[in-house]
Enzyme design. Structure first.
Site, PDB file in Angstrom:
ATOM      1  N   ILE A 171     -56.753   4.804  -8.740  1.00 58.92           N
ATOM      2  CA  ILE A 171     -57.608   4.999  -7.569  1.00 58.92           C
ATOM      3  C   ILE A 171     -58.363   3.723  -7.230  1.00 58.92           C
ATOM      4  O   ILE A 171     -58.568   3.401  -6.053  1.00 58.92           O
ATOM      5  CB  ILE A 171     -58.548   6.189  -7.828  1.00 58.92           C
ATOM      6  CG1 ILE A 171     -57.709   7.480  -7.915  1.00 58.92           C
ATOM      7  CG2 ILE A 171     -59.615   6.318  -6.757  1.00 58.92           C
ATOM      8  CD1 ILE A 171     -58.370   8.614  -8.647  1.00 58.92           C
ATOM      9  N   ASP A 172     -58.760   2.964  -8.252  1.00 56.68           N
ATOM     10  CA  ASP A 172     -59.502   1.726  -8.029  1.00 56.68           C
ATOM     11  C   ASP A 172     -58.651   0.708  -7.276  1.00 56.68           C
ATOM     12  O   ASP A 172     -59.078   0.123  -6.277  1.00 56.68           O
ATOM     13  CB  ASP A 172     -59.946   1.155  -9.375  1.00 56.68           C
ATOM     14  CG  ASP A 172     -61.309   0.487  -9.309  1.00 56.68           C
ATOM     15  OD1 ASP A 172     -61.978   0.584  -8.269  1.00 56.68           O
ATOM     16  OD2 ASP A 172     -61.713  -0.124 -10.311  1.00 56.68           O
ATOM     17  N   ASP A 173     -57.431   0.465  -7.764  1.00 57.09           N
ATOM     18  CA  ASP A 173     -56.543  -0.468  -7.077  1.00 57.09           C
ATOM     19  C   ASP A 173     -56.235   0.007  -5.665  1.00 57.09           C
ATOM     20  O   ASP A 173     -56.199  -0.797  -4.726  1.00 57.09           O
ATOM     21  CB  ASP A 173     -55.234  -0.624  -7.857  1.00 57.09           C
ATOM     22  CG  ASP A 173     -55.343  -1.681  -8.935  1.00 57.09           C
ATOM     23  OD1 ASP A 173     -55.073  -2.848  -8.656  1.00 57.09           O
ATOM     24  OD2 ASP A 173     -55.722  -1.335 -10.072  1.00 57.09           O
TER      25      ASP A 173
END
Length: 675
Positions: A400-402
């Site tokens: 989710i961060d990327d």
């Protein structure tokens, strides 16, 4: 200045021209130190883009990666003299004078790292009586010997008979039979732990022992009793309960029906093979790869089998060679993360949105989009795939961060194929929204991965093994959604409410994936203000005040990894380029551009920049597991200072500004934005 594709820097678009007329009398003007530092930083970053469009800095961790690489090769019978010599050069260089090895720069000596490094040097031929080896073994004995090392270290030693399998926690392959609703099923673990645990169930069941090339008696406090018995914890507590569960599993190991065990191990083998990536690795990270290779080898896959051969070749690609011939093993590689951060940095530095370097970066990122279902679907069945992973190849575990940062990067670039960009962005936003946890926040890889049980297992002493929501990931998602026109969406507002509730009493936010409160605060403030919180909001003011109290006398910011364990280190440490940039990014988002704190921070970045436009940063500012596994991302020292200086010189990126591939309207408009 003008920017060219060969890495030289120059006038970088209309924002640069505006800045030179607005701020020409201060540090950010066209001839000011901030602008000059920004120009050099842009040039350095452009010069290091791969012709294919990506960026990747070295990902430095600790010597256990190097030691375990040698132990794997020794176990498989393929250890060669050149690999051993080159690895030993790297390992020796990192030893402290007291004989120990740390897990991060300037950190304390750590017993597991020291045991594994010592064994690696024994494999390289360093005799135990050599001064540096004698200091190491004495240091280990003074801290309880091998018995005090983590479970993973003792598993590696058990492979050669240096530790008894009976003295290790039991991990039966029948674990794979547990349904997802049952406590301690494999999907209760974070993806990195699950990928490691599944192959280790095979290793635990088969208990292999290869002939030891030498004894390790010098690492025991008493070689006759290497693992003195310890009393069980009270049965009324979790520790005591799981210790007794482990005893029951040991009994089961002796009586496990052969057919049941064979079925379980075959299921584990199928699970492992199905998750091997196209490049031969597993999840793009080293620990699952080495244990998967061992497990498959124990199940009869020979070294020439395509699965094992591809796995070994993937590990070779994790090797970084130094100018002195040394060999360092990366635990992982970070091209998607590095590329989206570099794209954001260069765009915020004023490069024209259609600059060839940015367009090429977007082309590469679009090719890396993941459009197949992975393990995340266990918790979110029916959610259409979308998003990006961290590595070159990792289609099973997008994160989710990327995905949030890639979407922020796509928004910064004017791409010649806007329809393709828009379609990828829509898929990524939809997937990200679908991965929201029940509490309104976001974890890194899975939704609602919050079971309290995995961390209680005796086996799980190596760091974080679950993936609960974190402030930094949630902040990046909220920032992305705000830029996509979804600031008023109820799902975004729930994320904001969660962030506000997570603020520490001192005004900071905990940093799960970066060190530590400086990273968390540097992530959250830009998200809150992008989503519409005024800079006068009490939460914003508390965070600004906290950053002011932890600024170093030299004008920079730094935070030691010991802040994860010791309160006196919170916000404290030697100034670093990346952490100074995080603090500046937060303060600029909070409207503090003209403050003394920002001026001093910008001056520190300008004064510490090297002639080639880069910054030096030996300190570790990235986090794998808080305290237990630390990372030095070698590109952090470049992308974040360029981002901070760019926003100082040119101003904040406007939410809902240049769209991801479709001029005029944020992607969120087609997904029900501003509902």
């Amino acid at each position: 200045m003008t920017a060219t594709t060969d890495g030289s820097a120059g006038a970088v678009g209309p924002r640069a021209a505006a800045a030179s007329t607005t701020h020409d009398t201060d540090a950010s003007g066209a001839d000011g130190p901030a602008a000059r530092a920004l120009e050099r930083g842009v040039g350095h970053l452009l010069a290091h883009q791969d012709p294919a469009g990506w960026w990747k800095g070295d990902l430095e961790t600790n010597v256990t990666m190097d030691a375990e690489d040698l132990l794997l090769r020794q176990f498989l019978g393929i250890l060669d003299a050149d690999t051993t010599r080159a690895t030993a050069l790297h390992v020796r260089r990192l030893q402290y004078e007291d004989g120990s090895w740390p897990t991060f720069h300037d950190g304390p000596g750590e017993i597991s790292a020291t045991v594994e490094a010592y064994v690696a040097l024994r494999l390289a031929g360093d005799p135990p009586e050599a001064p540096h080896m004698a200091r190491a073994s004495a240091w280990v004995r003074a801290r309880g010997g091998i018995a005090s090392a983590r479970v993973f270290t003792r598993i590696w030693l058990a492979l050669f008979g240096w530790w008894r399998w009976d003295d290790l926690p039991e991990l039966p392959p029948e674990l794979l039979f547990l349904p997802k609703w049952f406590p301690l099923n494999i999907y209760d673990f974070g993806c990195w732990a699950r990928q490691t645990i599944v192959p280790l169930t095979v290793v635990s069941a088969t208990r292999p022992v290869r002939p030891a090339p030498f004894p390790l008696d010098e690492l025991h406090t008493d070689p006759a009793r290497p693992n003195p018995p310890r009393p069980l914890a009270p049965a009324t507590g979790w520790d005591g309960l799981f210790q007794r569960l482990d005893k029951a599993l040991r009994l089961y190991h002796r009586v496990a029906p052969r057919a049941v065990r064979r079925t379980a191990m075959n299921l584990a083998a199928r699970w492992i093979v199905e998750r091997q990536e196209n490049d031969g690795c597993w999840g793009g990270i080293q620990p699952p790869a080495v244990y998967s290779i061992i497990a498959l080898h124990l199940l009869g896959y020979d070294l020439g089998h395509p699965v094992v051969r591809a796995g070994l070749e993937s590990l070779d690609r994790f090797a970084v060679r130094g100018e002195d011939g040394s060999r360092m093993i990366e635990a992982c590689q970070s091209p998607v993360w590095d590329t989206c951060l570099a794209t954001i940095a260069l765009a915020d530095a004023g490069l024209s949105p259609d600059h060839p370097a940015l367009v090429k970066a977007v082309d590469w990122m679009l090719d890396e989009e993941i459009t197949r279902t992975g393990d995340w679907a266990v918790q979110r069945p029916g959610l259409p795939p979308g998003g990006w992973a961290f590595e070159f190849h990792n289609d099973t575990y997008p994160d989710i961060d990327d995905t949030a940062e890639v979407l922020l990067a796509l928004r910064r670039v004017d791409h010649p194929n806007p329809a393709r960009v828009r379609a990828a962005a829509e898929r990524g936003i939809r997937w990200t929204l679908g991965m929201q946890s029940r509490n309104g926040a976001w974890g890194a890889f899975d939704a609602d991965n919050t079971s309290a049980f995995p961390n209680k297992l005796p086996f799980c002493d190596f760091g974080e093994v679950i993936d609960p929501p974190s402030a930094d990931v949630t902040a990046h998602v909220v920032e992305m959604l705000a830029h996509e026109g979804l600031a008023k969406d109820p799902r975004t507002r729930r994320g904001i409410a969660w962030l506000l509730a997570e603020q520490e009493p001192n005004g900071a936010w905990f940093g799960r994936w970066g060190v530590n409160y400086v990273y968390g605060t540097g992530s959250v403030l830009p998200a809150l203000t992008a989503a519409g919180l005024p800079v006068t909001h009490p939460a914003v003011r508390r965070a600004v005040d906290w950053l002011g109290t932890v600024q170093n006398e030299d004008g920079g910011w730094g935070e030691d990894l010991r802040s994860y364990r010791e309160e006196e280190w919170i916000g404290r440490g030697a100034s670093t380029a990346s952490q100074t940039a995080w603090a500046l990014i937060a303060l600029l988002a909070a409207g503090e551009r003209e403050s003394e704190a920002v001026r001093r921070g910008v001056d520190w970045l300008a004064a510490t920049q090297r002639e080639d436009g880069s910054w030096d940063e030996p300190h570790f500012t990235g986090t794998g597991f808080p305290w237990d596994f630390s990372i030095n991302y070698h590109l952090y020292r470049q992308v974040f200072p360029v981002t901070a200086l760019g926003r100082y010189v040119h101003g904040e990126p406007a939410p809902g500004g240049a769209p991801a591939g479709a001029p005029g309207a944020p992607v969120g408009a087609s997904l029900g934005g501003d509902r």
